[in-house]
Motif scaffolding. Structure first.
Motif, mmCIF file in Angstrom:
data_model
loop_
_atom_site.group_PDB
_atom_site.id
_atom_site.type_symbol
_atom_site.label_atom_id
_atom_site.label_comp_id
_atom_site.label_asym_id
_atom_site.label_seq_id
_atom_site.Cartn_x
_atom_site.Cartn_y
_atom_site.Cartn_z
ATOM 1 N N ALA A 16 74.223 33.501 -6.044
ATOM 2 C CA ALA A 16 74.180 34.481 -4.986
ATOM 3 C C ALA A 16 72.751 34.690 -4.357
ATOM 4 N N HIS A 20 71.220 35.487 -0.217
ATOM 5 C CA HIS A 20 70.617 36.877 0.148
ATOM 6 C C HIS A 20 69.448 36.516 0.274
ATOM 7 N N VAL A 75 70.873 41.053 -7.398
ATOM 8 C CA VAL A 75 71.606 39.841 -8.354
ATOM 9 C C VAL A 75 71.953 39.604 -9.372
ATOM 10 N N GLU A 98 75.147 43.591 -5.843
ATOM 11 C CA GLU A 98 76.520 43.096 -6.314
ATOM 12 C C GLU A 98 77.277 42.984 -6.873
ATOM 13 N N ALA A 125 78.690 44.793 -2.421
ATOM 14 C CA ALA A 125 78.674 43.231 -1.672
ATOM 15 C C ALA A 125 79.927 42.893 -2.194
ATOM 16 N N TYR A 293 78.135 36.215 4.134
ATOM 17 C CA TYR A 293 76.979 37.668 3.385
ATOM 18 C C TYR A 293 76.009 37.483 4.999
#
Length: 340
Positions: A16, A20, A75, A98, A125, A293
């Motif tokens: 993830a 980003h 994250v 996140e 997020a 995203y």
């Protein structure tokens, strides 16, 4: 909006995190990826190389000392979120955190307070709120196209085996947090209300090799909830399903129903001599929510430059964490749990 670029550091260079990072590297207007951080030196080095950065930090605190960093994207495993977000806020950095936001509502409140005191933005997020289909469904609900919403059902089932740390509920809070936080937020959003009570049942059916070491780990869970406004919710969560990534929502109203989600990744359908039709199943959340995203990341930067509050904030993260906490308590007690 002015023309300056917001310097971004992504803390955590896993799957993830790299979504980003790639977005901020080349696709988000008015943003510039200036750093990445990961405690694993090789991971940080490889991420920096791919993203064409001079180096990757192995200590996020060093990144927070970089004056070129205006904002961070956190994250990392959930257990570290509070520490990093509070430190980032105190360093004057805006925060995109996140999900899950933190391990419990109390940690979330500390994060909210730290960001408020520092005057920095805090966005959580929940990228499904930026997905075109979810946004269209929300519009239809608000316009009364299905009457009054009565029930929202949301399922997320992941194909992969959990990361080792995820088996330990003290580190991860389990699939209700790691997988179903999005479903919890979806129910809150479409029901237009907080949960008043939840009841959850679950079990470990596919990861029995860790049952002795982690007896409270579950890879399947069903949570039913009552909202304060009297409406109903159901969540179906699973990991290690193998067949693909499966995320769908059903919104039932007094005069109709809305379905969100698809099980196919491509429009390709194959027929062969066996007289069978085959179609590739959705492979990953990275494919299904790729555009969401990017929209989420773009929104974060716009909120910083336009000095407005993010669409999804700390309270949303906190309330989702409260439902996770109550759901895990319900699993342990085998009883309905009331939320304050």
């Amino acid at each position: 909006m002015n023309n300056r670029k917001v310097g971004v550091c992504v803390i955590g260079s896993g799957r993830a995190g790299m979504i980003h990072a790639r977005n901020f590297r080349s696709s988000v207007p008015y943003a510039k990826l200036v750093a990445v951080a990961d405690p694993h030196e090789q991971t940080a080095r490889e991420a920096a190389r791919e993203l064409e950065l001079d180096h990757g930090y192995t200590d996020y605190r060093q990144a927070l000392m970089n004056d070129a960093v205006d904002a961070v994207v956190v994250v990392t495993p959930t257990v570290y979120h509070k520490e990093i977000v509070v430190a980032a806020a105190r360093a004057g950095k805006h925060v995109l955190c996140e999900k899950p936001m933190a391990m419990n509502p109390e940690e979330c409140e500390e994060m909210i307070q730290a960001c408020a005191e520092a005057g920095v933005k805090l966005q959580v997020a929940f990228m499904r709120r930026f997905d075109e289909s979810f946004l269209e469904a929300k519009r239809q609900v608000e316009e009364g196209m299905i009457g009054d919403v009565v029930l929202v059902k949301s399922l997320t089932r992941g194909p992969s085996t959990p990361q080792p740390w995820m088996y330990d509920l003290k580190m991860s809070n389990g699939p209700l947090a790691e997988v179903n936080s999005h479903d919890i937020d979806t129910l809150r959003w479409f029901l237009g209300s907080e949960f008043s009570s939840v009841y959850a049942i679950g079990g470990n059916y596919r990861n029995k090799d860790v049952a002795d070491r982690y007896p409270d780990f579950y890879d399947n869970v069903v949570l039913t909830g009552s909202a304060r406004n009297g409406k109903l919710g159901v969540i179906d969560g699973a990991v290690s399903v193998g067949y693909g990534y499966d995320a769908r929502v059903e919104i039932l109203g007094t005069e109709g129903v809305i379905f969100i989600g698809q099980t196919h990744e491509k429009t390709l359908v194959t027929a062969n001599g066996g007289k069978q039709l085959t179609r590739p199943f959705m492979n990953s959340w990275r494919s299904l929510y790729k555009d969401a995203y990017l929209a989420e990341d773009t929104h974060f930067i716009a909120c910083i430059l336009e000095d407005r509050q993010p669409r999804v904030g700390g309270i949303d993260g906190k309330m989702a964490a409260a439902v996770v906490h109550a759901g895990n308590a319900s699993l342990a007690r085998k009883a309905i749990v009331q939320l304050e």
